[in-house]
Design a protein around this motif. Structure first.
Motif, PDB file in Angstrom:
ATOM      1  N   SER A 124      -3.384   5.486   8.194  1.00  9.95           N
ATOM      2  CA  SER A 124      -3.361   4.030   8.304  1.00  9.95           C
ATOM      3  C   SER A 124      -4.363   3.560   9.350  1.00  9.95           C
ATOM      4  O   SER A 124      -5.085   2.576   9.156  1.00  9.95           O
ATOM      5  CB  SER A 124      -1.952   3.556   8.666  1.00  9.95           C
ATOM      6  N   LYS A 125      -4.421   4.259  10.467  1.00  8.26           N
ATOM      7  CA  LYS A 125      -5.377   3.912  11.519  1.00  8.26           C
ATOM      8  C   LYS A 125      -6.808   4.150  11.052  1.00  8.26           C
ATOM      9  O   LYS A 125      -7.721   3.366  11.356  1.00  8.26           O
ATOM     10  CB  LYS A 125      -5.080   4.732  12.773  1.00  8.26           C
ATOM     11  N   LEU A 126      -7.020   5.215  10.284  1.00 10.88           N
ATOM     12  CA  LEU A 126      -8.353   5.532   9.776  1.00 10.88           C
ATOM     13  C   LEU A 126      -8.874   4.445   8.836  1.00 10.88           C
ATOM     14  O   LEU A 126     -10.011   3.982   8.960  1.00 10.88           O
ATOM     15  CB  LEU A 126      -8.324   6.882   9.046  1.00 10.88           C
ATOM     16  N   VAL A 127      -8.026   4.014   7.894  1.00  5.77           N
ATOM     17  CA  VAL A 127      -8.482   3.049   6.884  1.00  5.77           C
ATOM     18  C   VAL A 127      -8.343   1.605   7.351  1.00  5.77           C
ATOM     19  O   VAL A 127      -8.979   0.701   6.809  1.00  5.77           O
ATOM     20  CB  VAL A 127      -7.737   3.238   5.543  1.00  5.77           C
ATOM     21  N   GLY A 128      -7.483   1.352   8.339  1.00  6.79           N
ATOM     22  CA  GLY A 128      -7.386   0.019   8.915  1.00  6.79           C
ATOM     23  C   GLY A 128      -6.467  -0.943   8.204  1.00  6.79           C
ATOM     24  O   GLY A 128      -6.616  -2.163   8.361  1.00  6.79           O
ATOM     25  N   VAL A 129      -5.519  -0.444   7.406  1.00  2.00           N
ATOM     26  CA  VAL A 129      -4.532  -1.312   6.765  1.00  2.00           C
ATOM     27  C   VAL A 129      -3.145  -0.702   6.929  1.00  2.00           C
ATOM     28  O   VAL A 129      -3.005   0.519   7.064  1.00  2.00           O
ATOM     29  CB  VAL A 129      -4.818  -1.527   5.254  1.00  2.00           C
ATOM     30  N   PRO A 130      -2.101  -1.549   6.934  1.00  2.43           N
ATOM     31  CA  PRO A 130      -0.740  -1.003   7.002  1.00  2.43           C
ATOM     32  C   PRO A 130      -0.385  -0.271   5.717  1.00  2.43           C
ATOM     33  O   PRO A 130      -0.839  -0.647   4.633  1.00  2.43           O
ATOM     34  CB  PRO A 130       0.134  -2.249   7.189  1.00  2.43           C
ATOM     35  N   ILE A 131       0.404   0.773   5.837  1.00  2.00           N
ATOM     36  CA  ILE A 131       0.871   1.531   4.678  1.00  2.00           C
ATOM     37  C   ILE A 131       2.387   1.372   4.616  1.00  2.00           C
ATOM     38  O   ILE A 131       3.093   1.676   5.572  1.00  2.00           O
ATOM     39  CB  ILE A 131       0.463   3.008   4.779  1.00  2.00           C
ATOM     40  N   ASN A 132       2.860   0.894   3.480  1.00  2.00           N
ATOM     41  CA  ASN A 132       4.276   0.572   3.344  1.00  2.00           C
ATOM     42  C   ASN A 132       5.104   1.724   2.807  1.00  2.00           C
ATOM     43  O   ASN A 132       6.276   1.880   3.178  1.00  2.00           O
ATOM     44  CB  ASN A 132       4.436  -0.640   2.425  1.00  2.00           C
ATOM     45  N   TYR A 133       4.514   2.510   1.933  1.00  3.16           N
ATOM     46  CA  TYR A 133       5.262   3.606   1.312  1.00  3.16           C
ATOM     47  C   TYR A 133       4.407   4.870   1.287  1.00  3.16           C
ATOM     48  O   TYR A 133       3.173   4.818   1.284  1.00  3.16           O
ATOM     49  CB  TYR A 133       5.665   3.245  -0.125  1.00  3.16           C
ATOM     50  N   TYR A 134       5.102   6.001   1.220  1.00  4.44           N
ATOM     51  CA  TYR A 134       4.413   7.272   1.034  1.00  4.44           C
ATOM     52  C   TYR A 134       5.244   8.133   0.099  1.00  4.44           C
ATOM     53  O   TYR A 134       6.481   8.006   0.019  1.00  4.44           O
ATOM     54  CB  TYR A 134       4.183   7.993   2.366  1.00  4.44           C
ATOM     55  N   ALA A 135       4.578   9.000  -0.627  1.00  7.91           N
ATOM     56  CA  ALA A 135       5.251   9.931  -1.532  1.00  7.91           C
ATOM     57  C   ALA A 135       4.448  11.222  -1.549  1.00  7.91           C
ATOM     58  O   ALA A 135       3.229  11.207  -1.740  1.00  7.91           O
ATOM     59  CB  ALA A 135       5.364   9.353  -2.934  1.00  7.91           C
ATOM     60  N   GLU A 136       5.133  12.323  -1.339  1.00  9.59           N
ATOM     61  CA  GLU A 136       4.475  13.629  -1.266  1.00  9.59           C
ATOM     62  C   GLU A 136       5.101  14.582  -2.270  1.00  9.59           C
ATOM     63  O   GLU A 136       6.325  14.718  -2.341  1.00  9.59           O
ATOM     64  CB  GLU A 136       4.617  14.208   0.144  1.00  9.59           C
ATOM     65  N   THR A 137       4.249  15.220  -3.031  1.00  8.40           N
ATOM     66  CA  THR A 137       4.724  16.246  -3.958  1.00  8.40           C
ATOM     67  C   THR A 137       3.867  17.489  -3.793  1.00  8.40           C
ATOM     68  O   THR A 137       2.870  17.490  -3.070  1.00  8.40           O
ATOM     69  CB  THR A 137       4.683  15.751  -5.416  1.00  8.40           C
ATOM     70  N   ASN A 138       4.264  18.563  -4.468  1.00 13.25           N
ATOM     71  CA  ASN A 138       3.453  19.780  -4.467  1.00 13.25           C
ATOM     72  C   ASN A 138       3.317  20.273  -5.905  1.00 13.25           C
ATOM     73  O   ASN A 138       3.630  19.558  -6.865  1.00 13.25           O
ATOM     74  CB  ASN A 138       4.051  20.844  -3.547  1.00 13.25           C
ATOM     75  N   ASN A 151       0.829  -1.201   0.000  1.00  9.79           N
ATOM     76  CA  ASN A 151       0.000   0.000   0.000  1.00  9.79           C
ATOM     77  C   ASN A 151       0.865   1.253   0.000  1.00  9.79           C
ATOM     78  O   ASN A 151       1.873   1.326   0.701  1.00  9.79           O
ATOM     79  CB  ASN A 151      -0.909   0.017   1.232  1.00  9.79           C
ATOM     80  N   VAL A 152       0.433   2.232  -0.778  1.00  9.43           N
ATOM     81  CA  VAL A 152       1.162   3.504  -0.907  1.00  9.43           C
ATOM     82  C   VAL A 152       0.192   4.658  -0.676  1.00  9.43           C
ATOM     83  O   VAL A 152      -0.940   4.619  -1.169  1.00  9.43           O
ATOM     84  CB  VAL A 152       1.775   3.664  -2.315  1.00  9.43           C
ATOM     85  N   ILE A 153       0.627   5.646   0.068  1.00 13.02           N
ATOM     86  CA  ILE A 153      -0.134   6.887   0.202  1.00 13.02           C
ATOM     87  C   ILE A 153       0.526   7.954  -0.672  1.00 13.02           C
ATOM     88  O   ILE A 153       1.732   8.188  -0.586  1.00 13.02           O
ATOM     89  CB  ILE A 153      -0.174   7.380   1.656  1.00 13.02           C
TER      90      ILE A 153
END
Length: 353
Positions: free
Chosen positions: A171-185, A86-88
């Motif tokens: 992650s707590k809100l959706v109930g699954v572990p999140i493995n990666y994240y990427a943020e841009t603007n 999972n990625v945010i």
């Protein structure tokens, strides 16, 4: 045989042996390098690379704990098969000071949030947009908007830890572990699209720019359907909400259209040779991420040759807009109260395997 001739033969013999040893050494070096390359290629195969991954957010063993209060990573949930993660994806409203094009202004509100479930075995990619105005509980602050969580956390913990905090809370809100994240603007997205030579966005409905970043773009109209756009116009379109159906929900659909366009462009034949340089240039496009160059290359290996936009499945969760008291801001504001039953059903059906 005279002495001089014997010495010449001896020198030739030494030279031949030296060349033979050098040839063997070069051969051994080539074989060794080839073995390293083969090993690296084998290691970067998605089924090998994406397994036993760390999780930034909750796991099955700590879902009831206060995992949102620490930046410490936990182990991956055992339910996640190899090649699945999972990625945010965060879109930040951070804007450079003094008009400079930069990713440096780190403290920011979260403008867009997408949870992506990647399954490189089935080649299916599920995307869920989470409304930025979602009402959440933030320990130490109380109830507030999801868009403010990152800003509040960054102001106390710094850019990197603040982003990780936001990932953990989601992650707590959706109930699954999140493995990666990427943020841009804005600037990062613009640079990414331009590095690809532009992308094709298939707009689900007509779009008119009503609050453009650049004055000359105000009022530009785009019909529904495919449009080839440069980085500047992509960022203008995905920022629009007042002229589209459902305002923020419509803008979420535009953001997914951009995501599909970027993915299709990255995997196109014309950009195949750019993949190594793109993967090594993440810092030009991203403000914060825990994805390494190896992660990106492995992801590209898993997707390459098997990608089509039809493999991206998009979901939205319903919510009611309400005027509620924001504990963090000490004032009433417009917030979205999600249908948690629908959210949990979407997650269970599309984000857990």
């Amino acid at each position: 045989m005279d002495k001089q001739r014997k010495q010449g033969i001896k020198r030739k013999s030494h030279w031949k042996r030296a060349m033979a040893y050098t040839g063997l050494g070069l051969a051994a070096l080539v074989i060794a390098l080839g073995s390293v390359g083969l090993y690296e290629y084998h290691r970067l195969q998605p089924q090998n690379h994406f397994k036993n991954l760390p999780a930034v957010g909750l796991t099955s063993s700590n879902s009831s704990s206060s995992s949102t209060t620490t930046s410490k990573q936990s182990s991956q949930s055992e339910s996640q098969p190899a090649g699945s993660f999972n990625v945010i994806l965060f879109g930040s409203d951070a804007r450079p000071s003094g008009g400079n094009i930069s990713l440096s202004d780190a403290e920011s509100h979260t403008d867009s949030i997408m949870l992506v479930h990647v399954n490189l075995k089935t080649h299916q990619y599920n995307v869920l947009s989470i409304p930025r105005d979602t009402r959440v509980y933030m320990p130490g602050f109380g109830n507030t908007k999801l868009t403010s969580v990152q800003l509040l956390a960054q102001s106390q913990q710094g850019p990197q830890k603040g982003t990780v905090y936001a990932v953990q809370l989601i992650s707590k809100l959706v109930g699954v572990p999140i493995n990666y994240y990427a943020e841009t603007n804005y600037w990062g997205l613009q640079a990414m699209v331009n590095s690809l030579g532009g992308i094709t966005m298939d707009l689900p409905f007509p779009v008119t720019l009503t609050h453009a970043w650049y004055p000359q773009d105000e009022g530009l109209h785009f019909t529904a359907g495919p449009h080839f756009l440069n980085g500047k116009l992509v960022t203008e379109v995905v920022h629009e909400r007042y002229s589209v159906p459902g305002t923020d929900y419509g803008r979420q659909q535009l953001q997914v259209a951009a995501l599909k366009g970027i993915a299709k462009s990255v995997m196109s034949a014309r950009n195949a040779t750019k993949l190594p340089s793109l993967s090594k240039s993440l810092s030009q496009y991203l403000m914060n991420t825990n994805m390494s160059t190896q992660d990106v290359i492995s992801l590209a290996i898993g997707i390459k040759g098997n990608f089509s936009a039809q493999q991206i499945h998009y979901y939205q969760v319903n919510g009611t807009s309400e005027v509620l008291y924001n504990d963090a801001l000490k004032a009433n504001d417009d917030e979205v109260v999600l249908d948690m039953n629908q959210l949990h059903q979407i997650i269970q059906d599309h984000f857990t395997n």
